[in-house]
Design an enzyme around this catalytic site. Structure first.
Site, short mmCIF file in Angstrom:
data_model
loop_
_atom_site.label_atom_id
_atom_site.label_comp_id
_atom_site.label_asym_id
_atom_site.label_seq_id
_atom_site.Cartn_x
_atom_site.Cartn_y
_atom_site.Cartn_z
N PRO A 1 -4.30 5.36 10.83
CA PRO A 1 -3.07 6.02 10.37
C PRO A 1 -2.12 5.14 9.57
O PRO A 1 -1.14 5.64 9.03
CB PRO A 1 -2.41 6.49 11.69
CG PRO A 1 -2.97 5.60 12.74
CD PRO A 1 -4.34 5.20 12.29
N HIS B 1 11.55 10.64 1.10
CA HIS B 1 11.74 9.19 1.26
C HIS B 1 11.39 8.47 -0.03
O HIS B 1 10.37 8.72 -0.64
CB HIS B 1 10.87 8.66 2.41
CG HIS B 1 11.50 8.89 3.75
ND1 HIS B 1 12.02 7.89 4.52
CD2 HIS B 1 11.73 10.04 4.42
CE1 HIS B 1 12.54 8.41 5.63
NE2 HIS B 1 12.36 9.71 5.59
N TYR C 1 7.45 -0.93 8.40
CA TYR C 1 6.11 -1.38 8.77
C TYR C 1 6.23 -2.87 9.06
O TYR C 1 6.45 -3.66 8.13
CB TYR C 1 5.12 -1.15 7.62
CG TYR C 1 4.75 0.30 7.42
CD1 TYR C 1 5.62 1.19 6.78
CD2 TYR C 1 3.52 0.80 7.86
CE1 TYR C 1 5.28 2.52 6.60
CE2 TYR C 1 3.17 2.13 7.67
CZ TYR C 1 4.05 2.98 7.04
OH TYR C 1 3.72 4.30 6.87
N LYS D 1 -2.77 8.53 5.31
CA LYS D 1 -3.61 9.20 4.32
C LYS D 1 -4.39 10.41 4.85
O LYS D 1 -4.86 11.24 4.06
CB LYS D 1 -4.64 8.21 3.74
CG LYS D 1 -4.07 7.27 2.71
CD LYS D 1 -3.99 7.93 1.35
CE LYS D 1 -3.08 7.21 0.39
NZ LYS D 1 -1.68 7.62 0.42
N TYR E 1 0.30 4.44 -1.69
CA TYR E 1 1.00 5.11 -0.58
C TYR E 1 1.49 6.50 -1.00
O TYR E 1 1.38 7.47 -0.23
CB TYR E 1 2.17 4.25 -0.13
CG TYR E 1 2.82 4.65 1.18
CD1 TYR E 1 2.38 4.11 2.39
CD2 TYR E 1 3.87 5.56 1.21
CE1 TYR E 1 2.98 4.46 3.58
CE2 TYR E 1 4.46 5.93 2.41
CZ TYR E 1 4.01 5.37 3.59
OH TYR E 1 4.59 5.72 4.78
C1 FAD Z 1 -0.81 10.21 15.63
C2 FAD Z 1 -1.35 10.55 14.26
C3 FAD Z 1 -0.57 10.28 13.15
C4 FAD Z 1 -1.03 10.62 11.90
N1 FAD Z 1 -0.20 10.37 10.81
C5 FAD Z 1 -0.61 10.78 9.57
C6 FAD Z 1 0.29 10.69 8.44
O1 FAD Z 1 1.44 10.23 8.53
N2 FAD Z 1 -0.16 11.16 7.23
C7 FAD Z 1 -1.41 11.71 7.10
O2 FAD Z 1 -1.78 12.13 5.98
N3 FAD Z 1 -2.28 11.82 8.16
C8 FAD Z 1 -1.91 11.39 9.40
N4 FAD Z 1 -2.74 11.59 10.48
C9 FAD Z 1 -4.05 12.23 10.30
C10 FAD Z 1 -3.97 13.76 10.25
O3 FAD Z 1 -3.31 14.25 11.41
C11 FAD Z 1 -5.37 14.37 10.13
O4 FAD Z 1 -6.03 13.72 9.07
C12 FAD Z 1 -5.32 15.88 9.86
O5 FAD Z 1 -5.03 16.58 11.05
C13 FAD Z 1 -6.67 16.40 9.33
O6 FAD Z 1 -6.61 17.81 9.21
P1 FAD Z 1 -7.93 18.68 9.44
O7 FAD Z 1 -7.52 20.10 9.17
O8 FAD Z 1 -9.05 18.11 8.65
O9 FAD Z 1 -8.33 18.47 10.97
P2 FAD Z 1 -7.55 18.94 12.31
O10 FAD Z 1 -6.08 18.93 12.11
O11 FAD Z 1 -8.11 18.09 13.40
O12 FAD Z 1 -8.01 20.44 12.48
C14 FAD Z 1 -9.32 20.78 12.91
C15 FAD Z 1 -9.26 22.09 13.69
O13 FAD Z 1 -10.59 22.48 14.04
C16 FAD Z 1 -10.58 23.05 15.33
N5 FAD Z 1 -11.91 22.96 15.94
C17 FAD Z 1 -12.55 21.85 16.39
N6 FAD Z 1 -13.74 22.18 16.93
C18 FAD Z 1 -13.86 23.52 16.82
C19 FAD Z 1 -14.87 24.46 17.20
N7 FAD Z 1 -16.02 24.08 17.81
N8 FAD Z 1 -14.65 25.78 16.95
C20 FAD Z 1 -13.52 26.19 16.32
N9 FAD Z 1 -12.53 25.33 15.92
C21 FAD Z 1 -12.71 24.02 16.17
C22 FAD Z 1 -9.53 22.23 16.09
O14 FAD Z 1 -9.01 22.95 17.19
C23 FAD Z 1 -8.50 21.94 15.00
O15 FAD Z 1 -7.40 22.85 15.03
C24 FAD Z 1 -2.32 11.23 11.75
C25 FAD Z 1 -3.11 11.50 12.88
C26 FAD Z 1 -2.65 11.16 14.12
C27 FAD Z 1 -3.51 11.47 15.32
#
Ligand code: FAD
Length: 404
Positions: A306, A79, A214, A310, A398
Site C-alpha cells: 500500500p 491534496h 511518509y 496504487k 504518485y
Molecule cells: C488498508 C489498505 C489500504 C489501501 N490503501 C490504498 C490507497 O490508498 N490507494 C489505492 O489505490 N489502493 C489502496 N489499497 C488497495 C485497494 O483497497 C484495492 O486495490 C482495491 O480494493 C481493489 O479493488 P477490487 O475491486 O479489485 O477488489 P476488492 O475491493 O477486493 O473487491 C473484490 C470483491 O469480490 C468479492 N468476492 C470475492 N470472492 C468472491 C466470490 N467467490 N464470489 C463472489 N464475490 C466474491 C469480494 O467480496 C469483494 O467485494 C489499500 C488496501 C488496503 C487493505
C-alpha cells in the site's frame, strides 16, 4: 450436472462487486452492454470495510465523467503533495508545482457507496450475498458463473447460473476466478513477500499536518494519513505476527510519535483510537490477465504494497482498458483490443509494481537490515528530495500516469 432452475443470460458476467466490478458494470451499462455482477458480501459489510483512501486525478475524472455522483469532488479532500520525513526533518513535495497534478483523499468505502448507488439508480443487476462456487467453459464463447444465494432465508443448495459471452474476474486478491484457472499452461505468478506489515489505526483526532507524512525513521516506517477533519488514519511498520491486543492506545501513540520525532519538535495530535488492525501485504502479478473468455481486473490479477497508494487506482486503470476493449468488441465484432487487453494492462501494472516496491523499500527498515542498507536508503531519500528531477519522478508516479 443438473441444469440450474435459475439461469440468466447476459453479455458480460462479472464476479465481484468491489470498486473494479462495479465500475466496469456501470461503464458497460452506459454503453447499453448487458451485464450481471455477482458479489459475495452484503452492501453494509462492504460499505463498512476501510481500505484505500488516495485517488489519482484520472480515477476521480473517470468517476465524475461517467455520471457517478460527484460527491468525490464535494466531500473528497484534494491534496497538493506529501511530506517525506527522514532524519527527523520534513521534505514537502508540491505536486501542482512539480507535475501539474493533485490526488484526492476519498475513502474506498465511499467510492463503493457512490458506485453501488449509481448501479441502483440505473437499474443495474448486482446480486449481493451470492457466492460464486464455479466458473466453467472459460475456453468457449459461453462461459458460465455458478453461484449460490447465501442471504438469510435462501436455500444455499440451489445453484444459480449466469451464462455470458465474456466473464470478468473482479473478485479481489484471493480471486476464485484466478485460482480456477490455476497454473494452466502459459500462466505464471510473480510474487514477493515482505518481512513486515502495517499496524493501522483509526482515531478521533484532528489532522496532525496539512499533507500526508511518509516517515522513514530508525524505528521503522510510519504513515500519518487522514480521513476527515475529525477522523485520522495512521500506520506504522510492524512485525506481521503482531497482536493488536498487545497494544494499548498509549503504547501506539508513543510508537507513532517516536517515528516522526525530530529537531523541529513535531507533535502528533492524538485522540481515542477506535479501530486497530494488522495489514500484511505482498507484491503479486498473474500473467497473462486473461484465459479464453475470462479476463481478470484489479486485485484479482495483481496486488501491490500500500505504500504507493496504487491498488485501487490500478484496478480502475484495468477497468478502463477492458471497458474500451469490450465496447469495441460489441460495436464492431473485432476481438483485437480484447486480445491485447492483458499486454496493455500489464505495462501499467509493472510500472505500478516498480513504484510501490521502490517506495516500500526506501521507506521501511527490514528487520535484518545492516547499517549500510539503512544509510543507503537515507541517501536515496536525499537524492529524491534534493533535486527537482527526483521530486518529479516521485510526484508523477504518485499522482498517476495517463490511462492510455
Ligand atoms: C488498508 C489498505 C489500504 C489501501 N490503501 C490504498 C490507497 O490508498 N490507494 C489505492 O489505490 N489502493 C489502496 N489499497 C488497495 C485497494 O483497497 C484495492 O486495490 C482495491 O480494493 C481493489 O479493488 P477490487 O475491486 O479489485 O477488489 P476488492 O475491493 O477486493 O473487491 C473484490 C470483491 O469480490 C468479492 N468476492 C470475492 N470472492 C468472491 C466470490 N467467490 N464470489 C463472489 N464475490 C466474491 C469480494 O467480496 C469483494 O467485494 C489499500 C488496501 C488496503 C487493505
Amino acid at each position: 450436472m443438473a441444469v440450474s432452475p435459475q439461469t440468466t443470460r447476459t453479455q458480460v458476467g462479472i464476479v465481484g462487486g468491489g470498486p473494479a466490478g462495479l465500475l466496469l458494470s456501470h461503464l458497460l451499462s452506459k454503453q447499453g452492454i448487458a451485464n450481471v455482477v455477482v458479489e459475495l458480501r452484503d452492501h453494509e459489510t462492504i460499505k463498512n470495510t476501510h481500505r484505500a483512501g488516495i485517488l489519482e486525478q484520472q480515477a476521480v475524472k473517470t468517476l465524475v465523467d461517467s455520471g457517478v455522483d460527484g460527491r468525490v469532488l464535494t466531500d473528497g479532500d484534494e491534496h497538493e503533495g506529501i511530506d517525506l520525513r527522514f532524519n527527523g526533518e520534513s521534505h514537502p513535495l508540491n505536486f501542482p508545482d512539480l507535475v501539474d497534478a493533485t490526488v484526492t483523499l476519498y475513502a474506498q468505502n465511499q467510492v463503493f457507496v457512490d458506485l453501488a448507488e449509481a448501479r441502483k439508480r440505473d437499474g443495474g443487476d448486482v446480486r449481493y450475498e451470492s457466492e460464486v462456487t464455479d466458473v466453467v467453459d472459460l475456453q468457449t464463447d459461453t462461459p458460465k458463473i455458478r453461484y449460490r444465494d447465501v442471504s438469510e432465508g435462501a436455500d444455499p443448495t440451489v445453484v444459480h447460473e449466469v451464462q455470458c459471452d465474456i466473464l470478468v474476474g473482479a473478485d479481489g486478491s484471493r480471486s476464485f476466478c484466478r485460482r480456477a484457472v490455476g497454473q494452466a499452461e502459459g500462466h505464471r505468478d510473480f510474487r514477493i513477500e515482505y518481512p513486515f506489515a502495517w499496524f493501522g489505526i483509526l482515531t478521533e483526532a484532528p489532522k496532525s499536518a496539512p499533507e500526508l507524512i511518509y516517515a522513514n525513521s530508525p524505528h521503522g516506517f510510519a504513515l500519518i494519513s487522514q480521513r476527515s477533519e475529525t477522523v485520522q488514519r495512521m500506520y506504522f511498520q510492524c512485525n506481521p505476527s503482531e497482536n493488536v491486543e498487545d497494544w494499548s492506545d498509549d503504547r501506539i501513540w508513543s510508537e507513532l510519535q517516536r517515528r516522526v520525532d525530530g529537531p523541529d519538535a513535531f507533535q502528533l495530535k492524538t485522540g481515542p483510537i477506535f479501530d486497530k488492525s494488522v495489514l500484511g501485504f505482498r507484491s503479486f502479478v498473474r500473467e497473462p490477465m486473461s484465459h479464453g473468455s475470462m479476463f481478470l481486473v484489479g486485485d484479482a490479477a495483481h496486488t501491490v504494497p500500500p505504500t504507493g497508494a496504487k491498488g485501487l487506482n490500478l484496478a480502475f486503470a484495468d477497468v478502463t482498458v477492458l471497458f474500451e476493449a469490450l465496447d469495441s468488441f460489441y460495436s464492431t465484432g473485432s476481438r483485437e483490443l480484447l486480445d491485447g487487453y492483458a499486454e496493455t494492462a500489464l505495462k501499467r501494472v509493472w510500472k505500478a509494481q516498480s513504484f510501490s516496491y521502490w517506495m516500500t523499500s526506501m521507506l521501511h527498515t527490514r528487520p535484518d537490515a545492516d547499517p549500510f542498507e539503512t544509510k543507503r536508503a537515507l541517501g536515496e531519500l536525499e537524492n529524491i528530495t534534493s533535486t527537482r528531477f527526483g521530486q518529479q519522478y516521485l510526484a508523477e508516479s504518485y499522482t498517476g500516469w495517463p490511462h492510455s
